[in-house]
Design a protein around this motif. Structure first.
Motif, mmCIF file in Angstrom:
data_model
loop_
_atom_site.group_PDB
_atom_site.id
_atom_site.type_symbol
_atom_site.label_atom_id
_atom_site.label_comp_id
_atom_site.label_asym_id
_atom_site.label_seq_id
_atom_site.Cartn_x
_atom_site.Cartn_y
_atom_site.Cartn_z
ATOM 1 N N GLN A 251 -0.814 -1.902 6.792
ATOM 2 C CA GLN A 251 -0.133 -2.625 5.715
ATOM 3 C C GLN A 251 0.776 -1.709 4.903
ATOM 4 O O GLN A 251 1.812 -2.128 4.399
ATOM 5 N N PHE A 252 0.355 -0.449 4.754
ATOM 6 C CA PHE A 252 1.112 0.496 3.934
ATOM 7 C C PHE A 252 1.605 1.672 4.777
ATOM 8 O O PHE A 252 1.546 2.827 4.353
ATOM 9 N N ALA A 253 2.098 1.343 5.980
ATOM 10 C CA ALA A 253 2.658 2.383 6.845
ATOM 11 C C ALA A 253 3.831 3.076 6.165
ATOM 12 O O ALA A 253 4.056 4.276 6.337
ATOM 13 N N THR A 254 4.596 2.312 5.388
ATOM 14 C CA THR A 254 5.589 2.890 4.478
ATOM 15 C C THR A 254 5.160 2.548 3.069
ATOM 16 O O THR A 254 4.655 1.445 2.812
ATOM 17 N N LEU A 255 5.358 3.467 2.143
ATOM 18 C CA LEU A 255 4.922 3.225 0.771
ATOM 19 C C LEU A 255 5.921 2.321 0.060
ATOM 20 O O LEU A 255 7.133 2.448 0.245
ATOM 21 N N MET A 352 -2.079 -6.703 -2.355
ATOM 22 C CA MET A 352 -1.455 -7.713 -1.498
ATOM 23 C C MET A 352 0.050 -7.475 -1.447
ATOM 24 O O MET A 352 0.748 -7.634 -2.446
ATOM 25 N N ARG A 353 0.525 -7.108 -0.253
ATOM 26 C CA ARG A 353 1.929 -6.743 -0.064
ATOM 27 C C ARG A 353 2.638 -7.835 0.738
ATOM 28 O O ARG A 353 2.242 -8.153 1.854
ATOM 29 N N LEU A 387 -8.496 4.005 -0.347
ATOM 30 C CA LEU A 387 -7.177 3.747 0.234
ATOM 31 C C LEU A 387 -6.130 4.665 -0.392
ATOM 32 O O LEU A 387 -5.303 5.252 0.317
ATOM 33 N N VAL A 388 -6.155 4.788 -1.707
ATOM 34 C CA VAL A 388 -5.187 5.655 -2.396
ATOM 35 C C VAL A 388 -5.348 7.098 -1.934
ATOM 36 O O VAL A 388 -4.365 7.808 -1.691
ATOM 37 N N LYS A 389 -6.599 7.517 -1.776
ATOM 38 C CA LYS A 389 -6.853 8.890 -1.324
ATOM 39 C C LYS A 389 -6.315 9.112 0.079
ATOM 40 O O LYS A 389 -5.755 10.177 0.391
ATOM 41 N N GLU A 390 -6.460 8.120 0.951
ATOM 42 C CA GLU A 390 -5.990 8.249 2.330
ATOM 43 C C GLU A 390 -4.459 8.216 2.397
ATOM 44 O O GLU A 390 -3.853 8.955 3.168
ATOM 45 N N LEU A 391 -3.837 7.345 1.600
ATOM 46 C CA LEU A 391 -2.377 7.206 1.656
ATOM 47 C C LEU A 391 -1.665 8.341 0.930
ATOM 48 O O LEU A 391 -0.533 8.683 1.258
ATOM 49 N N GLN A 392 -2.317 8.874 -0.108
ATOM 50 C CA GLN A 392 -1.762 9.972 -0.899
ATOM 51 C C GLN A 392 -0.344 9.679 -1.399
ATOM 52 O O GLN A 392 0.596 10.426 -1.133
ATOM 53 N N PRO A 393 -0.177 8.566 -2.143
ATOM 54 C CA PRO A 393 1.140 8.321 -2.744
ATOM 55 C C PRO A 393 1.380 9.328 -3.862
ATOM 56 O O PRO A 393 0.448 9.975 -4.352
#
Length: 605
Positions: A251-255, A352-353, A387-393
């Motif tokens: 879902q968040f492959a791109t931020l 939800m994106r 999720l935030v930790k994994e994506l590291q925005p």
């Protein structure tokens, strides 16, 4: 024959499945998942641990614990409950009921310490709650409520020490013989919205039992929160965690871009969470509009949540121009039956994106929102902080990660506190704090949808939010009237706003000399008021004389460079005094200016 029939059946089934829309396939998958989850839940239980005096933090608690380390002393994550009690209050029974609720729930006796380098829950075997009683009857009546509010705000905002505790405290104010105010403040790391309802329901039952000198009829709890946190971490080891994570990573492959709503005041580059000063505004939708929305949901085979979420995302899209909209929404996080009556932090957040690109109708968007929602529900167990930790925005105190706007649809109001023989009135204590730029919280009361808009008051003025509320209602009315309409054409403005925009603000006729150009009219104004302020930009200002002088110098230069009548001169500048000087100079040199924008990209230049 049997083999051929089976083969034919499987072939037809495969064709039927292939013909399903993505939303219907997701719905079928969700129903199968829930069926499997119910079957597995019957065989899978959360075991009671032999020793619950210490346990790891749940993933839900871990995020709040980290925030507390970064911002110690903030009251943003306090959950105060204040009630005015009118009648004959049995103070001893109230104190006893509070102690019994705390005795029932390990979470309310928990503190957080460092054990072997990691944060741990530490559960006290017992905790007698201190309930100070402050008598305000000596104050004159006009000053009594003022003093009560001061005491309540100070108490609700007094910092908790997570390592020392207790993380629940109470205060009782005596305003008169038959009038009291009870304040119970809890840190969010040991409670959530569902837990507040449990607390109030059980406190009501235990007060009634203590008041009547009866034994409590509440059943023993099957597990405690430390049991859950241990089970959660074990359950998330291996395949379960990886399958949930894979979905959200896709879902968040791109931020997503930061959702920049138009604000009334600039956002500080560093905005401490403790400074999120909130404001709340409410609008109630009519019974007819509420009924029409539900009718639309039945017709489109979607839930009320999906329809309201779609409408909210259209509003955000129209306000920002963004096609990539991410909205956060909370979910109870109590999948296992053992957790239903347990106080603790279970709530999770789903991001939800939805893509709103293309010439979508509202019906098209509903299909997209439905698919996104069903996918999120099917993978709701991954804690948002993980999720935030994994994506590291990119992390910044000026913005929340991944989304800046929340949407909440409550199935029903939290059951209020009810104490035998007393009139109970709930009320808010302390300043409103906003966790996000904007939160829309909707609940149905008396067949009407009540929409509460909570905004960051440091960014938005009240008038702006009130207009936004009206636009949301206009959108909903347009949606039920014609769901086939393109979302770009759905009504946003009221008739009064449309008239002001198209008629009143465009009624700008005035008498200008027909034989004078704008630069000549400007020069006449220079002669009349040479030292008056002509231009203000931030902390800079120019008089008419200074502005004219600078424009003349640039005009002479442009003429030397060949600018003459009918010459076109491109100008690509940010809004500034220099831009105004350039525009005047081009006109004075006899040319015409052609504005260009870097925002459109270098290819357009």
């Amino acid at each position: 024959m049997s083999t051929r029939i089976t083969s034919s059946y499987q072939s037809n089934l495969a064709q039927q499945l292939a013909a399903l829309s993505p939303a219907k396939r997701s719905l079928l998958e969700l129903r199968l998942m829930r069926k499997n989850r119910r079957q597995s839940a019957q065989s899978m239980t959360i075991p009671r641990q032999p020793n619950r005096e210490s346990a790891p933090l749940s993933y839900n608690q871990q995020g709040l614990w980290v925030l507390n380390q970064l911002m110690p002393g903030t009251s943003l994550y306090h959950t105060p409950m204040a009630v005015r009690l009118t009648g004959n209050l049995d103070v001893a029974a109230l104190k006893n009921a509070l102690d019994m609720v705390i005795a029932r729930h390990d979470a309310l006796r928990t503190t957080f310490g460092i054990v072997d380098g990691s944060p741990k829950q530490v559960v006290a075997k017992s905790l007698a709650l201190d309930m100070p009683i402050i008598d305000l009857t000596e104050f004159p009546q006009p000053d009594r409520d003022t003093e009560a509010q001061r005491l309540l705000q100070d108490e609700a905002g007094r910092p908790f020490d997570l390592s020392q505790g207790p993380l629940i405290r109470s205060l009782l104010l005596r305003l008169a013989e038959r009038e009291h105010i009870l304040l119970v403040t809890t840190h969010h790391i040991v409670t959530d919205g569902w837990s507040v309802g449990i607390f109030q329901r059980q406190l009501s039952e235990l007060y009634e039992a203590a008041n009547d000198e009866q034994q409590s009829s509440l059943p023993q709890l099957p597990i405690q929160y430390p049991d859950y946190s241990i089970w959660q971490r074990e359950w998330f080891e291996g395949d379960v965690y990886q399958s949930q994570l894979a979905y959200w990573k896709k879902q968040f492959a791109t931020l997503p871009p930061v959702l920049e709503l138009p604000v009334d005041h600039p956002r500080p580059s560093i905005q401490a969470y403790r400074a999120f000063r909130g404001a709340q505004h409410t609008i109630s939708l009519s019974k007819q509009l509420t009924h029409d929305l539900k009718q639309l949901c039945r017709k489109e085979n979607v839930t009320l949540f999906m329809t309201l979420m779609a409408a909210f995302q259209v509003l955000l899209h129209r306000y920002t121009g963004e096609d990539d909209i991410v909205v956060g929404t909370p979910i109870a996080g109590r999948q296992m039956p053992e957790t239903e009556d347990l106080i603790g932090l279970f709530i999770n957040t789903l991001a939800m994106r939805t893509s709103i690109s293309g010439e979508l109708t509202l019906r098209d968007l509903l299909g997209r929102v439905k698919e996104v929602a069903l996918g999120a529900y099917a993978h709701q167990d991954l804690p948002f902080e993980r999720l935030v930790k994994e994506l590291q925005p990119e992390r910044t105190l000026a913005h929340n990660p991944l989304f800046q706007v929340m949407f909440v649809l409550q199935s029903e109001d939290i059951q209020p506190l009810q104490l035998e023989g007393l009139e109970v009135e709930h009320f808010r204590v302390g300043n409103i704090m906003a966790n996000f730029d904007l939160t829309l919280d909707i609940v149905e009361r008396d067949e009407q949808l009540v929409c509460l808009f909570e905004s960051n008051a440091d960014l938005f003025d009240s008038d702006t939010i009130e207009r936004l509320m009206g636009h949301f209602q206009n959108l909903l009315e347009g949606i039920v009237a014609n769901p086939e309409q393109k979302i770009s054409e759905l009504p946003l403005l009221s008739e009064a706003e449309r008239r002001k925009l198209l008629v009143e603000w465009n009624d700008t006729r005035t008498d200008y000399p027909a034989n004078k150009c704008i630069q000549e009219l400007f020069e006449q104004q220079v002669e009349r008021t040479p030292d008056a302020v002509a231009l203000i930009c931030d902390n800079r200002q120019l008089s008419y004389r200074e502005l004219n002088s600078q424009a003349n110098r640039l005009a002479h230069y442009l003429r030397k460079r060949g600018v003459a009548a009918d010459s076109r001169v491109a100008i690509c500048m940010q809004r500034s005094p220099e831009m105004i000087v350039a525009l005047l100079a081009i006109l004075k040199a006899g040319g015409a200016y052609l504005p260009l924008s870097k925002i459109r990209g270098p290819r357009r230049l």
